[in-house]
Design a protein around this motif. Structure first.
Motif, PDB file in Angstrom:
ATOM      1  N   GLY A 244       0.847  -1.186   0.000  1.00 42.58           N
ATOM      2  CA  GLY A 244       0.000   0.000   0.000  1.00 42.58           C
ATOM      3  C   GLY A 244       0.880   1.233   0.000  1.00 42.58           C
TER       4      GLY A 244
ATOM      5  N   GLY B 132      -3.208  -2.283 -11.568  1.00 44.33           N
ATOM      6  CA  GLY B 132      -2.525  -2.456 -10.291  1.00 44.33           C
ATOM      7  C   GLY B 132      -1.074  -2.847 -10.430  1.00 44.33           C
TER       8      GLY B 132
ATOM      9  N   LEU C  55       0.616  -7.745  -4.722  1.00 48.88           N
ATOM     10  CA  LEU C  55      -0.470  -6.831  -5.062  1.00 48.88           C
ATOM     11  C   LEU C  55      -0.044  -5.421  -4.715  1.00 48.88           C
ATOM     12  CD1 LEU C  55      -4.180  -6.921  -4.917  1.00 48.88           C
ATOM     13  CD2 LEU C  55      -3.131  -5.292  -3.339  1.00 48.88           C
TER      14      LEU C  55
ATOM     15  N   THR D 220      -1.478  -1.470  -4.333  1.00 48.25           N
ATOM     16  CA  THR D 220      -2.697  -0.686  -4.202  1.00 48.25           C
ATOM     17  C   THR D 220      -2.392   0.644  -3.516  1.00 48.25           C
ATOM     18  OG1 THR D 220      -5.030  -0.800  -3.507  1.00 48.25           O
ATOM     19  CG2 THR D 220      -3.395  -1.600  -1.947  1.00 48.25           C
ATOM     20  N   ASN D 221      -3.323   1.559  -3.586  1.00 50.78           N
ATOM     21  CA  ASN D 221      -3.212   2.829  -2.882  1.00 50.78           C
ATOM     22  C   ASN D 221      -3.328   2.597  -1.379  1.00 50.78           C
ATOM     23  OD1 ASN D 221      -5.055   5.190  -1.641  1.00 50.78           O
ATOM     24  ND2 ASN D 221      -3.609   6.042  -3.113  1.00 50.78           N
TER      25      ASN D 221
ATOM     26  N   ASP E  65      -6.869   3.011  -0.020  1.00 53.13           N
ATOM     27  CA  ASP E  65      -7.709   1.875  -0.395  1.00 53.13           C
ATOM     28  C   ASP E  65      -7.447   0.681   0.523  1.00 53.13           C
ATOM     29  OD1 ASP E  65      -8.818   3.296  -2.485  1.00 53.13           O
ATOM     30  OD2 ASP E  65      -7.568   2.384  -4.032  1.00 53.13           O
ATOM     31  N   ALA E  66      -6.162   0.452   0.825  1.00 52.49           N
ATOM     32  CA  ALA E  66      -5.811  -0.660   1.711  1.00 52.49           C
ATOM     33  C   ALA E  66      -6.400  -0.462   3.101  1.00 52.49           C
ATOM     34  CB  ALA E  66      -4.290  -0.796   1.797  1.00 52.49           C
TER      35      ALA E  66
ATOM     36  N   TRP F 264     -10.198  -1.040   3.027  1.00 51.17           N
ATOM     37  CA  TRP F 264     -10.514  -2.473   2.943  1.00 51.17           C
ATOM     38  C   TRP F 264     -10.367  -3.135   4.316  1.00 51.17           C
ATOM     39  CZ3 TRP F 264     -12.879  -5.676  -0.233  1.00 51.17           C
ATOM     40  CH2 TRP F 264     -12.687  -7.049  -0.079  1.00 51.17           C
TER      41      TRP F 264
ATOM     42  N   ARG G 108     -12.460   2.337  -7.368  1.00 51.56           N
ATOM     43  CA  ARG G 108     -11.320   3.166  -7.737  1.00 51.56           C
ATOM     44  C   ARG G 108     -11.622   4.134  -8.867  1.00 51.56           C
ATOM     45  NH1 ARG G 108      -6.817   0.142  -9.589  1.00 51.56           N
ATOM     46  NH2 ARG G 108      -5.582   1.958  -8.997  1.00 51.56           N
TER      47      ARG G 108
ATOM     48  N   ALA H  61      -3.550  -4.141   2.965  1.00 50.49           N
ATOM     49  CA  ALA H  61      -2.712  -4.547   1.838  1.00 50.49           C
ATOM     50  C   ALA H  61      -2.467  -6.051   1.860  1.00 50.49           C
ATOM     51  CB  ALA H  61      -1.389  -3.781   1.871  1.00 50.49           C
TER      52      ALA H  61
ATOM     53  N   LEU I 171      -5.828  -7.873   0.949  1.00 52.47           N
ATOM     54  CA  LEU I 171      -6.123  -7.754  -0.480  1.00 52.47           C
ATOM     55  C   LEU I 171      -5.228  -8.667  -1.303  1.00 52.47           C
ATOM     56  CD1 LEU I 171      -6.732  -3.923  -0.900  1.00 52.47           C
ATOM     57  CD2 LEU I 171      -8.354  -5.735  -1.465  1.00 52.47           C
TER      58      LEU I 171
ATOM     59  N   SER J 118      -7.295 -11.290  -3.580  1.00 51.85           N
ATOM     60  CA  SER J 118      -7.456 -10.723  -4.911  1.00 51.85           C
ATOM     61  C   SER J 118      -6.918 -11.623  -5.998  1.00 51.85           C
ATOM     62  CB  SER J 118      -6.750  -9.363  -4.986  1.00 51.85           C
ATOM     63  OG  SER J 118      -6.754  -8.901  -6.305  1.00 51.85           O
TER      64      SER J 118
END
Length: 364
Positions: A109, A118, A147, A149-150, A153-154, A157, A192, A352, A355, A359
């Motif tokens: 993240g 991604g 993975l 991610t922002n 976002d992490a 989640w 997103r 993170a 996910l 994911s």
């Protein structure tokens, strides 16, 4: 004292909607709602994962199990602006943590904009990442699924899966720190946007022609409701020379530059009246911005996290009041709840890691 948010026009008083059983009801999460993943993928990855949260000053990593529990942690300083040096820090942290655990995947993240696939960091405000193929680079070095991610976002989640947002079908998370970050989990998916850059809530213009923002605009929300904004307003007040200002200055060590948002929060929690008033003003700006977001997104809940949330109800209570005063259609609609985040500074690494586990985008 700092400029106050605009006063809303008189409107109907909030009704019982905001506290009704219908508004409190939480739909259950469903396996099929897991983003970028099938039910089989989600059920198949039950092992441990490493989550890494990359900030402007530190890189924090943790081993996280399928229940969101952090089993081991390590951290390093963020090595300047050299992308290769940051990658090496990530590799060192993973190797350190993996030496005592069997790791299935790694989630990263980071503050910045990611492409929809991604794999690439398009831009990071704190690091020298510009169109950086970070996932591919790390997978070569780590030989594990990664993975990317922002960081907001992490964290969102994590709060949806394990924290204050559990069971909420339309969740908006706001992170109050140096600036304001944001993210959305909608119907079990991290939303997103069309181009992958949704959630930049801190850059909604809330005061046209207001304070200059690092993004290039003026009057952005984070210039009025962030840790930096709190410190700026506190320094301006302390320079006024009033008895209250001298008390604030003395509580910060006697130096204007020592007055930061974190310092003001600490003084407010210790009972300093001026600091409490400054925090309340920040809360009113926060509530105004949340009302704007509610008009656009209509979430069931806002979860507020980040360093400024150490202030607790000193910040959130005035935010709730301003939210109710400025909410479009107030009195005739259900209103989103506003709650503090539950997972604290670990949310980014937990999200993170999780996910990366659930994911389908992680691939070797």
């Amino acid at each position: 004292m700092p400029l106050s948010p605009p006063t809303p026009q008189p409107g109907p008083r909030p009704s019982a909607w905001s506290g009704s059983a219908a508004a409190r009801r939480r739909p259950a999460a469903r396996w099929g709602d897991v983003p970028w993943a099938s039910r089989r993928t989600h059920l198949g990855r039950r092992g441990l994962a490493i989550g890494i949260d990359i900030g402007g000053t530190k890189v924090a990593a943790g081993v996280v199990d399928a229940g969101g529990r952090v089993l081991a942690e390590a951290r390093r300083s963020t090595p300047g602006s050299d992308p290769r040096a940051v990658e090496q820090v990530i590799v060192d942290l993973v190797r350190e943590l993996a030496s005592g655990h069997r790791i299935a995947s790694v989630g990263i993240g980071a503050a910045g904009w990611m492409d929809l696939d991604g794999g690439t960091v398009l831009f990071s405000p704190h690091l020298a990442w510009r169109n950086e193929p970070l996932r591919a680079n790390l997978q070569k070095l780590l030989r594990r699924p990664v993975l990317l991610t922002n960081d907001a976002d992490a964290a969102a989640w994590a709060e949806w899966r394990f924290g204050a947002g559990q069971g909420e079908s339309r969740l908006v998370c706001i992170t109050l720190g140096t600036g304001i970050g944001g993210a959305m989990v909608m119907d079990g998916r991290v939303e997103r946007g069309r181009f992958g850059v949704a959630g930049e809530f801190g850059h909604q213009i809330i005061m046209p022609g207001g304070h200059a923002c690092e993004c290039g605009n003026r009057g952005c929300w984070e210039q009025y409701a962030s840790g930096n904004a709190l410190g700026r307003e506190a320094r301006a007040f302390a320079a006024s020379g009033t008895p209250e200002a001298r008390e604030l200055l003395a509580g910060s060590g006697g130096q204007l530059e020592g007055i930061t948002g974190l310092a003001v929060t600490g003084l407010a929690l210790a009972g300093n009246a001026s600091s409490k008033e400054l925090l309340a003003e920040q809360g009113r700006w926060l509530g105004l911005g949340l009302a704007n977001l509610a008009a656009a997104l209509d979430p069931g809940k806002f979860v507020i996290g980040g360093g400024m949330c150490d202030a607790g109800e000193l910040l959130v209570a005035p935010a709730r009041a301003a939210f109710e005063e400025n909410l479009t259609g107030r009195g005739f609609r259900p209103a989103a709840r506003i709650e503090l985040a539950a997972l604290g500074p670990r949310a980014g690494m937990i999200g993170a890691a999780d996910l990366s586990r659930v994911s389908g985008r992680t691939r070797s």
